[in-house]
Design an enzyme around this catalytic site. Structure first.
Site, PDB file in Angstrom:
ATOM      1  N   ASP A  40       1.311   1.696   3.460  1.00  8.63           N
ATOM      2  CA  ASP A  40       0.611   1.363   4.699  1.00  8.63           C
ATOM      3  C   ASP A  40       1.662   1.161   5.793  1.00  8.63           C
ATOM      4  O   ASP A  40       2.297   0.100   5.877  1.00  8.63           O
ATOM      5  CB  ASP A  40      -0.218   0.090   4.528  1.00  8.63           C
ATOM      6  CG  ASP A  40      -1.431   0.297   3.622  1.00  8.63           C
ATOM      7  OD1 ASP A  40      -1.342   1.131   2.694  1.00  8.63           O
ATOM      8  OD2 ASP A  40      -2.445  -0.373   3.846  1.00  8.63           O
ATOM      9  N   LYS A  91      -5.884   3.456   9.426  1.00 10.23           N
ATOM     10  CA  LYS A  91      -6.235   2.048   9.173  1.00 10.23           C
ATOM     11  C   LYS A  91      -6.262   1.303  10.499  1.00 10.23           C
ATOM     12  O   LYS A  91      -5.422   1.538  11.371  1.00 10.23           O
ATOM     13  CB  LYS A  91      -5.208   1.459   8.205  1.00 10.23           C
ATOM     14  CG  LYS A  91      -5.372  -0.017   7.896  1.00 10.23           C
ATOM     15  CD  LYS A  91      -4.283  -0.444   6.909  1.00 10.23           C
ATOM     16  CE  LYS A  91      -4.253  -1.951   6.712  1.00 10.23           C
ATOM     17  NZ  LYS A  91      -3.164  -2.367   5.792  1.00 10.23           N
ATOM     18  N   LYS A 131      -9.586   3.026   6.561  1.00  9.03           N
ATOM     19  CA  LYS A 131      -9.396   1.683   6.027  1.00  9.03           C
ATOM     20  C   LYS A 131      -9.479   0.641   7.143  1.00  9.03           C
ATOM     21  O   LYS A 131      -8.547   0.502   7.932  1.00  9.03           O
ATOM     22  CB  LYS A 131      -8.049   1.569   5.308  1.00  9.03           C
ATOM     23  CG  LYS A 131      -7.778   0.167   4.738  1.00  9.03           C
ATOM     24  CD  LYS A 131      -6.441   0.114   4.016  1.00  9.03           C
ATOM     25  CE  LYS A 131      -6.111  -1.316   3.563  1.00  9.03           C
ATOM     26  NZ  LYS A 131      -4.817  -1.387   2.843  1.00  9.03           N
TER      27      LYS A 131
END
Length: 316
Positions: free
Chosen positions: A153, A216, A252
């Site tokens: 991430d 995300k 996400k």
């Protein structure tokens, strides 16, 4: 993934604008007219567990609390709840365990010890601010991958996004994608620092062009994190990118998703905007730490009629 960004690609990014009022109207429609029926409530909540990246990103993280997190990820519900739901023990797990790079090895070994086939995700690239040199950010990705992280991430450079330097942002993200190797890359936009929905949409496009497997919303550290209007904008970018390229990119949301009602709203958004395929961990993840506790409590209430206190549903 494009191997390079063209003038047409950048023109597409720069031409893109978001109608804030239209977003507001669509969100109101979604939240007021789409609800999960009571008969399906438990199955939707159980399904949501598979999409959780069970996360600890605390300054006092240590091998023991990471081990507990791994155990909870592998066995997210109590034995009697699992039995009452008709799920075999060990069949239901979270989507991943997410930790800092320094804790990746602990998570990898913890999951291996209990023979849980769950990927380790690691934040990287100077998370949460990203305020380190590109060389250091790339080294951090490589360190996490070498220690067993299958998902990375990363955080985007917000300065480049705010200055509309889309080619420069793309170039950085391509380098990060290369550093990830075979591990998936989830690009965190830090939407609360992008000022407006148009910047969120444009940054989403650039992140996908650079090869992100997921986009995300947030680090969870900004003043504004995952909200349904922002999620809608990012889903529309995913849909537009898919139509243009044929590639499906995952989504996400993270930050502020704490209750069962929250997660059902996000699942409704996925179903309505991107289809049933986006209700699976392959394309949908939720970054959360406290959410699982609330889901377990609500499932217990549905199945037993009793509403347990949070401390009666410990992390592990």
């Amino acid at each position: 993934m494009n191997s390079y960004v063209t003038k047409d690609d950048l023109d597409w990014v720069r031409r893109s604008f978001v109608n804030d009022q239209a977003v507001k109207g669509r969100v109101q429609d979604l939240l007021s007219s789409r609800t999960v029926q009571l008969d399906n409530y438990s199955s939707w909540l159980a399904r949501s567990i598979q999409c959780i990246d069970l996360t600890t990103l605390a300054g006092d993280d240590c091998p023991s609390n990471v081990a507990r997190l791994c155990s909870k990820a592998a066995y997210p519900l109590s034995t009697h709840l699992t039995r009452d739901l008709g799920i075999e023990n060990g069949q239901l797990t979270t989507g991943a365990v997410c930790v800092y790079p320094a804790r990746v090895k602990d998570a990898y070994q913890g999951l291996k010890r209990i023979e849980a086939n769950i990927p380790v995700a690691s934040v990287a690239t100077g998370f949460p601010s990203g305020q380190t040199s590109l060389a250091l950010r790339l080294d951090e990705i490589k360190y996490a991958v070498q220690n067993g992280a299958k998902e990375i991430d990363i955080v985007i450079n917000r300065e480049l996004a705010l200055a509309q330097k889309w080619k420069e942002l793309y170039t950085e993200l391509v380098e990060m994608r290369k550093a990830c190797g075979e591990s998936h890359m989830k690009s965190i936009l830090a939407v609360g620092e992008l000022c407006n929905l148009t910047n969120v949409y444009r940054a989403s496009l650039v992140a996908m062009m650079a090869g992100s497997d997921f986009i995300k919303t947030s680090t969870g550290k900004e003043n504004v994190n995952a909200t349904i209007p922002i999620g809608l904008v990012m889903c529309r970018a995913i849909r537009a990118y898919n139509r243009k390229t044929g590639f499906k990119v995952g989504f996400k949301p993270a930050g502020g998703i704490r209750t069962s009602n929250d997660v059902l709203q996000w699942m409704t958004l996925m179903k309505e905007e991107l289809g049933d395929e986006y209700l699976t961990p392959h394309l949908f993840r939720i970054g959360a730490s406290a959410l699982l506790n609330d889901i377990e409590r609500n499932l217990a209430k549905q199945l037993t009629g009793e509403y347990f206190l949070p401390e009666e549903m410990p992390m592990a």
